[in-house]
Enzyme design. Structure first.
Site, PDB file in Angstrom:
ATOM      1  N   PHE A  74      10.467  -0.519  13.437  1.00  0.00           N
ATOM      2  CA  PHE A  74       9.305   0.241  12.980  1.00  0.00           C
ATOM      3  C   PHE A  74       9.768   1.271  11.954  1.00  0.00           C
ATOM      4  CE2 PHE A  74       6.195   3.690  13.334  1.00  0.00           C
ATOM      5  CZ  PHE A  74       4.991   3.002  13.308  1.00  0.00           C
ATOM      6  N   ARG A  82      10.046  12.120   3.417  1.00  0.00           N
ATOM      7  CA  ARG A  82      10.706  11.202   4.348  1.00  0.00           C
ATOM      8  C   ARG A  82      11.079   9.875   3.695  1.00  0.00           C
ATOM      9  NH1 ARG A  82       7.757  14.869   6.311  1.00  0.00           N
ATOM     10  NH2 ARG A  82       8.059  15.722   8.400  1.00  0.00           N
ATOM     11  N   GLU A  99      -9.759  10.903   5.858  1.00  0.00           N
ATOM     12  CA  GLU A  99     -10.881  11.633   6.440  1.00  0.00           C
ATOM     13  C   GLU A  99     -11.509  10.910   7.635  1.00  0.00           C
ATOM     14  OE1 GLU A  99     -13.614  12.360   3.253  1.00  0.00           O
ATOM     15  OE2 GLU A  99     -12.200  13.634   2.178  1.00  0.00           O
ATOM     16  N   THR A 100     -11.086   9.680   7.899  1.00  0.00           N
ATOM     17  CA  THR A 100     -11.705   8.901   8.974  1.00  0.00           C
ATOM     18  C   THR A 100     -10.672   8.533  10.040  1.00  0.00           C
ATOM     19  OG1 THR A 100     -11.250   6.741   7.985  1.00  0.00           O
ATOM     20  CG2 THR A 100     -13.256   7.889   7.248  1.00  0.00           C
ATOM     21  N   VAL A 160       1.375   4.995   6.205  1.00  0.00           N
ATOM     22  CA  VAL A 160      -0.036   5.242   6.469  1.00  0.00           C
ATOM     23  C   VAL A 160      -0.230   6.751   6.404  1.00  0.00           C
ATOM     24  CG1 VAL A 160      -1.959   4.871   8.054  1.00  0.00           C
ATOM     25  CG2 VAL A 160      -0.053   3.244   8.015  1.00  0.00           C
ATOM     26  N   TRP A 166       0.856  -1.193   0.000  1.00  0.00           N
ATOM     27  CA  TRP A 166       0.000   0.000   0.000  1.00  0.00           C
ATOM     28  C   TRP A 166       0.887   1.236   0.000  1.00  0.00           C
ATOM     29  CZ3 TRP A 166      -4.993   0.027  -0.982  1.00  0.00           C
ATOM     30  CH2 TRP A 166      -5.718   1.193  -0.747  1.00  0.00           C
ATOM     31  N   HIS A 193      -9.645   5.663  10.639  1.00  0.00           N
ATOM     32  CA  HIS A 193      -8.922   4.468  10.197  1.00  0.00           C
ATOM     33  C   HIS A 193      -7.427   4.636  10.425  1.00  0.00           C
ATOM     34  CE1 HIS A 193      -7.201   1.750   7.032  1.00  0.00           C
ATOM     35  NE2 HIS A 193      -8.074   0.933   7.593  1.00  0.00           N
TER      36      HIS A 193
END
Length: 164
Positions: A122, A136, A94-95, A90, A31, A97
């Site tokens: 991480f 980044r 808008e949510t 990530v 993703w 999530h």
């Protein structure tokens, strides 16, 4: 913001041990592939630049950042590794999530590290927008993949030092 004052790829004030004796796993989220591929390129090249042997770096993809935890767990269960680097991105939407995924991934990676007593790094960007992620992942703030690789080397070296 601390990152504005620091390039993530600047380790000039840090001693980095040789990566040659260690075996590394890298788990990369598919993703936000443009960003995660850049993170992977930085991590892989940093490992090589610090002496890692290409045949001792094992790379696997997972669908998203949420799956990094399971991917790291599977690698440590099935391969003899000294450290695993988890790379993902990530981006705030808008949510809520974003909040749930970031929290789950951070906790999951920590738990896998504790479960196996192995460094699980991480290397997940959690940004407000695409530009911050790009900055980044090889942009003006360096590459978080570089930082993740150096962290993996240092932690693998620490584990070896403590186990001797």
């Amino acid at each position: 913001m601390a990152t504005q004052l620091k390039n993530l790829s600047d380790f000039s004030d840090s001693e980095i041990p040789s990566a040659a004796p260690f075996r590394f796993g890298i788990v990369v989220s598919e993703w936000n592939r443009e960003i995660t591929n850049a993170l992977y390129g930085g991590a892989y090249q940093s490992l090589i630049d610090h002496g890692a042997i290409p045949d001792q770096i094992f790379t696997y993809s997972v669908p998203g950042s949420f799956e990094l935890t399971a991917g790291a767990d599977m690698l440590l269960k099935n391969l003899k590794l000294d450290a695993v680097i988890c790379l993902g991105c990530v981006i705030q939407g808008e949510t809520k999530h974003f909040d749930f995924i970031c929290q789950a991934v951070a906790n999951g990676i920590s738990n896998v590290s504790i479960k196996y007593s192995k460094p699980v790094i991480f290397g997940v960007l959690t940004t407000d927008n695409q530009q911050q992620a790009a900055d980044r992942a090889g942009g003006k703030h360096g590459n978080k993949g570089d930082e993740a690789a150096v962290t993996a080397i240092k932690m693998a070296d620490l584990a070896e030092t403590l186990n001797n």
